[in-house]
Design an enzyme around this catalytic site. Structure first.
Site, PDB file in Angstrom:
ATOM      1  N   HIS A  77       5.236   4.992  13.645  1.00  0.00           N
ATOM      2  CA  HIS A  77       5.711   5.513  12.321  1.00  0.00           C
ATOM      3  C   HIS A  77       4.582   6.131  11.753  1.00  0.00           C
ATOM      4  O   HIS A  77       4.857   6.972  10.825  1.00  0.00           O
ATOM      5  CB  HIS A  77       6.682   4.766  11.514  1.00  0.00           C
ATOM      6  N   ARG A  98       1.526   8.085   9.785  1.00  0.00           N
ATOM      7  CA  ARG A  98       1.554   9.500   9.614  1.00  0.00           C
ATOM      8  C   ARG A  98       0.307  10.121  10.667  1.00  0.00           C
ATOM      9  O   ARG A  98       0.348  11.217  11.255  1.00  0.00           O
ATOM     10  CB  ARG A  98       1.039   9.938   8.053  1.00  0.00           C
ATOM     11  N   GLU A 105      -2.166   4.748   2.894  1.00  0.00           N
ATOM     12  CA  GLU A 105      -2.267   3.545   2.515  1.00  0.00           C
ATOM     13  C   GLU A 105      -3.668   2.789   2.251  1.00  0.00           C
ATOM     14  O   GLU A 105      -3.505   1.923   1.219  1.00  0.00           O
ATOM     15  CB  GLU A 105      -1.582   2.757   3.578  1.00  0.00           C
ATOM     16  N   ASP A 130       0.836  -1.269   0.145  1.00  0.00           N
ATOM     17  CA  ASP A 130       0.039  -0.110   0.071  1.00  0.00           C
ATOM     18  C   ASP A 130       0.841   1.313   0.195  1.00  0.00           C
ATOM     19  O   ASP A 130       0.403   2.550   0.252  1.00  0.00           O
ATOM     20  CB  ASP A 130      -0.980   0.034   1.168  1.00  0.00           C
ATOM     21  N   HIS A 156      12.188   5.302  13.845  1.00  0.00           N
ATOM     22  CA  HIS A 156      12.052   5.340  12.715  1.00  0.00           C
ATOM     23  C   HIS A 156      12.818   6.538  12.224  1.00  0.00           C
ATOM     24  O   HIS A 156      12.654   7.676  13.273  1.00  0.00           O
ATOM     25  CB  HIS A 156      10.392   5.509  12.298  1.00  0.00           C
ATOM     26  N   GLU A 189      -0.418  -9.035  -1.392  1.00  0.00           N
ATOM     27  CA  GLU A 189      -0.784  -8.688  -0.188  1.00  0.00           C
ATOM     28  C   GLU A 189      -2.096  -7.726  -0.753  1.00  0.00           C
ATOM     29  O   GLU A 189      -2.290  -6.781  -0.007  1.00  0.00           O
ATOM     30  CB  GLU A 189       0.117  -8.007   0.571  1.00  0.00           C
TER      31      GLU A 189
END
Length: 377
Positions: A218, A220, A132, A96, A251, A118
């Protein structure tokens, strides 16, 4: 001879694509090329080195401060030359990411078949995770081969009117990668030594008498108030449990460190680990008592180690773990996080109930199943 181009750009993509690439390299009548975007430069390169995969094309798009528009434009521009040099029959993408979506879209524009590894994961909230959720829905809509990791993912695709003949349930290739890493670690003393040195260099020394809570964040949508809530919860947990080490694998996004570091400063049993390689991260997962994360891939990996997962998001596109009891959604509410994690830290029976003998996301044979489909005919 069938021509297949793999395109990916982040560490999770590289981890999940590498077993499929290695499997296809064993097959006859396939010309295989690999293109990386470099969307996550440092994290990507370390995985490619471990799996001994050398890209044929490198778009090298990573720049400081780039946004989604910058990434999309750079990938589109770079792929134009790649497609001219290698006119593929199939373009394979994973998951994604922006790299996956733009690559699939560009292939569609050229009327090249898209293979989506996936496929079918959904939260059914178009903005969570962002971007995503939107990316994977759009990739699935234009794909000719949809490799669903679970039966539930297949049912999701059918409900979206995807042709069932295009859908193949394979398991998730991340389990293939994980089992290969476990085998290498267990059989190679040099790797074990390297892991110990890397973790020590990052600032942590193992003590078998102490529990480990492994933490990664991590996403957003968590940057901001959510992250503040999460790490205030971790701070409170750490202050009341001095016999537990809380390890934050950080990250590289600098926005994360700016929020996290001031909150946990001065708490001795909270440690920030930087530059952790894939081998070391797998080892840390295997030694953890609990994992707290907003990552999708870790939700899939942790059950193979028998480690409970607390999901630091309000929803998940991987509900199989929740359904089987190995994962629990906590969101970003400080009080709820503290109460739920405390219960498991204090009750070994409760912790053990959040493990399973069979990983709901795969059996380690996904790569062979995907390769069979892509090479038939």
């Amino acid at each position: 001879m069938k021509k297949i181009l793999f395109v990916f750009g982040t560490r999770p993509e590289a981890v999940k694509m590498s077993p499929v690439i290695l499997e296809l390299q064993k097959r006859k009548n396939v010309e295989l090329k690999i293109c990386v975007s470099g969307q996550h430069r440092e994290l990507l390169d370390s995985v490619l080195e471990i799996f001994e995969i050398k890209p044929d094309f490198d778009l090298n798009i990573m720049k400081h401060g780039q946004d989604l528009s910058d990434i999309s434009c750079a990938i589109t521009s770079g792929l134009r030359d790649v497609f001219k040099e290698f006119p593929a029959d199939i373009v394979a993408v994973h998951g994604d990411t922006t790299t996956a979506f733009i690559s699939a879209l560009f292939a569609y524009y050229q009327k090249i078949k898209v293979a989506h590894i996936e496929a079918g994961l959904r939260t059914n909230n178009i903005y969570s995770p962002f971007p995503e959720e939107g990316n994977r829905k759009m990739i699935d809509a234009i794909s000719s081969y949809l490799f669903a990791p679970t039966e539930r993912s297949k049912k999701t695709l059918i409900l979206e009117n995807i042709d069932e003949n295009k859908i193949f349930v394979t398991g998730n290739s991340v389990i293939d990668a994980l089992l290969e890493m476990q085998k290498r670690i267990n059989s190679n003393e040099n790797i074990k030594k390297s892991i110990a040195e890397n973790v020590k260099k990052a600032g942590f020394i193992f003590d078998e008498s102490r529990k480990i809570v492994l933490i990664t964040t991590h996403r957003r949508e968590n940057i901001g108030d959510n992250l503040v809530e999460i790490y205030n919860a971790i701070k409170e947990l750490a202050k009341t449990r001095e016999n537990v080490d809380f390890l934050i694998v950080l990250h590289p996004n600098p926005a994360l460190a700016k929020i996290i570091e001031p909150i946990i400063a001065g708490i001795k049993n909270i440690k920030i680990l930087r530059n952790i390689d894939y081998y070391s991260f797998m080892f840390l997962m295997s030694k953890s008592y609990i994992i707290m994360t907003d990552s999708g891939g870790i939700q899939e990996e942790a059950p193979s180690f028998g480690v409970p997962v607390f999901v630091l998001r309000n929803d998940t596109e991987r509900p199989e773990g929740v359904d089987s009891g190995v994962a629990k959604i906590l969101g970003a509410d400080k009080n709820f996080i503290v109460s739920q994690v405390s219960d498991v830290l204090e009750n070994s029976n409760l912790r053990n109930s959040m493990t399973c003998e069979k990983n709901p996301y795969g059996d380690g044979k996904a790569s062979a199943r995907i390769a069979d489909v892509l090479t038939e005919g």
